[in-house]
Each structure stands twice: as C-alpha cells, then as structure tokens.
Motif scaffolding. Structure first.
Motif, short mmCIF file in Angstrom:
data_model
loop_
_atom_site.label_atom_id
_atom_site.label_comp_id
_atom_site.label_asym_id
_atom_site.label_seq_id
_atom_site.Cartn_x
_atom_site.Cartn_y
_atom_site.Cartn_z
N ARG A 84 46.34 31.64 41.94
CA ARG A 84 47.01 31.53 43.45
C ARG A 84 46.31 32.99 44.09
NH1 ARG A 84 53.23 30.63 43.90
NH2 ARG A 84 52.63 30.29 46.16
N ASN A 85 46.42 33.96 43.40
CA ASN A 85 46.17 35.47 43.82
C ASN A 85 44.78 35.52 44.23
OD1 ASN A 85 48.70 36.22 43.91
ND2 ASN A 85 48.66 36.95 41.69
N ILE A 86 43.78 34.64 43.53
CA ILE A 86 42.46 34.81 43.74
C ILE A 86 41.77 33.85 44.73
CG2 ILE A 86 41.63 36.29 41.52
CD1 ILE A 86 40.55 33.79 40.66
N ALA A 87 42.70 32.73 45.19
CA ALA A 87 42.33 31.76 45.78
C ALA A 87 41.64 32.20 47.06
CB ALA A 87 43.62 30.63 46.19
N ARG A 88 41.80 33.33 47.88
CA ARG A 88 41.22 33.57 48.87
C ARG A 88 39.70 34.65 48.45
NH1 ARG A 88 45.73 35.42 53.48
NH2 ARG A 88 47.16 33.69 53.13
N CYS A 89 39.68 34.82 47.42
CA CYS A 89 38.47 35.73 47.04
C CYS A 89 37.44 35.00 46.56
CB CYS A 89 39.33 36.59 45.82
SG CYS A 89 40.44 37.69 46.35
N THR A 90 36.50 34.68 47.34
CA THR A 90 35.51 33.83 46.94
C THR A 90 34.29 34.40 46.10
OG1 THR A 90 34.21 34.50 48.86
CG2 THR A 90 35.41 32.42 49.34
N GLN A 91 34.76 35.76 45.87
CA GLN A 91 33.75 36.40 44.89
C GLN A 91 34.14 36.47 43.58
OE1 GLN A 91 35.77 37.71 47.45
NE2 GLN A 91 34.76 39.51 48.42
N CYS A 92 35.40 35.62 43.33
CA CYS A 92 36.16 35.50 42.00
C CYS A 92 36.06 34.31 41.47
CB CYS A 92 37.63 36.10 42.17
SG CYS A 92 38.08 37.73 42.56
N VAL A 93 35.64 34.60 40.18
CA VAL A 93 35.32 33.10 39.11
C VAL A 93 36.32 33.57 37.98
CG1 VAL A 93 34.08 32.04 37.56
CG2 VAL A 93 32.95 33.23 39.75
N HIS A 94 37.48 32.42 37.77
CA HIS A 94 38.21 32.52 36.50
C HIS A 94 37.57 31.92 35.61
CE1 HIS A 94 41.88 30.63 34.37
NE2 HIS A 94 41.51 31.74 33.95
#
Length: 234
Positions: A84-94
């Motif tokens: 949820r916390n990185i949903a807006r961060c298109t730079q982030c890959v889980h």
C-alpha cells in the motif's frame, strides 16, 4: 500519517508501528540525513529488509522518476502495508524473497510485535532488546520462504545498485557474502550491524570502503560498529 520524508500517505498500525509517528522527522535523524546526502537522482537502490515501506518512500523521492528502488521484504504482515505504501511510487519494485548467501528456500520467523524483528534466525527476536521495548508477549510464526543472493538478483535482472541498505535482523553477514559482485558496483551503503562485527568489518574494508557512524565519526575498528554503519568510497 504523512511520511515526513516523502510527503506521501503512510499506512501503519498505530501502536505496533508507533515509532514512525511518535518521532516523525526526528526518527533516526542522523541516519536519514546521511542517506539523503548519499542518494542521488537517477540512482538504483537495493533495500534489504523493507519493513512497511518508510525508507522505500524516502528513497523513491530521492532517486526521482529516473531511479529505481528494489525492496526485498518476505514478511507477510509487513507486505500488507509495504504494498500500500509504495503503490504510488512507480520507482519501487517489491521483491518477495529473503536475501541470504544461498538461493533456495529457508525458514523465516515472523514476530507479532510490529515486524521489526522478523529474521531467518529463530533466536534473533528473543535475543534482541527490542522485544522488551515493545511491551508485548512475543510470539513467532515460522514460514518457508524463497531466498536469493543480491548477486544472483542483480545478474538475473541486469540491475546493479548505486546505494545499498541492509537491515536484515541478524542475517547481514550472509547478505554481504552473497553480494561480492554487487559490492564492487555500490557507491555507498548502510548496514545495521547486529552481530559478526569482525567479519563484516573485514568484508567492507577489503572492498575499499571507509566506515562511518551516522553522525560522521570514522570507524577504524570492528568493535566500534554498533547499529547503523555507513560505508562509502572516496
């Protein structure tokens, strides 16, 4: 709450994750300031142990849209908030694996007090003083998870980090052992040292890093490493 370092909404459990909202911008102030100085626009960041995404949001803002943040986090409860916390961060890959010195599967021990002490080591959460500080009844749940090495991940995806953050709750030596090639590419890194101080010190020095406390004091001996340690190249 709003993450003071990203300006984005940050989802959390109000009591279990109280350290984030209680301290706010003052939480680990020296560490955050040093990470901010060492992370640049367009950087590729590997974060080993992403917890619920506090640092991931911070890194995403620092690297900008041209950068990348690869967040390694296998904990099920943590992932619920991380995604949820990185949903807006298109730079982030889980990346849903535990990082170690081997590729395969391993038992992963998740605790019930906030996910700060999840570890590949079954004794870690019981031995650390953090469990006492949480004022709760510590319970562990073990799960079998996939493991990888940073070298294998970087080679498979042809992505090599400029900045590396390791918060692996006792598995930090194994992470470094599996990152021999990655360490040749990394410009700077932060590692939370919980154990194996001598071995970690030798690996970092042998790779040409200078070691520092978050407040800028030089580390010249393994015995001086306590908690967050920064490693930089001239």
């Amino acid at each position: 709450m709003t993450n003071p370092f990203s300006g984005l909404p940050f989802h959390l459990r109000s009591y279990a994750h109280k350290g984030y909202w209680f301290y706010g911008r003052h939480r680990e102030r020296d560490t955050m300031q040093r990470l901010a100085a060492l992370t640049q626009r367009g950087d590729i960041v590997f974060e080993v142990g992403g917890h619920i995404g506090y640092f991931a949001q911070f890194f995403a803002k620092k690297v900008g849209h041209r950068g990348q943040v690869h967040v390694f986090e296998p904990g099920e409860q943590n992932q619920h908030f991380l995604r949820r916390n990185i949903a807006r961060c298109t730079q982030c890959v889980h990346v849903n694996v535990a990082v170690s010195d081997k590729i395969g599967k391993a038992l992963f021990y998740e605790e019930n007090l906030g996910g700060f002490m999840n570890s590949l080591d079954p004794q870690f959460a019981k031995e650390t003083g953090n469990a006492t500080a949480q004022h709760g009844d510590l319970k562990l749940r073990k799960r079998r998870v996939n493991t990888t090495t940073l070298d294998a991940y970087a080679a498979t995806h042809n992505v090599w980090p400029d900045v590396l953050k390791i918060d692996a709750e006792g598995a930090e030596l194994a992470v470094l052992v599996g990152a021999a090639k990655v360490l040749q590419h990394v410009r700077s890194l932060m590692i939370e040292v919980q154990r194996n101080h001598d071995e970690i010190f030798d690996i970092l020095v042998d790779h040409g890093f200078s070691l520092w406390h978050p407040d800028g004091r030089r580390i010249s001996d393994a015995a001086d490493m306590d908690g967050n340690v920064f490693a930089t190249r001239a």
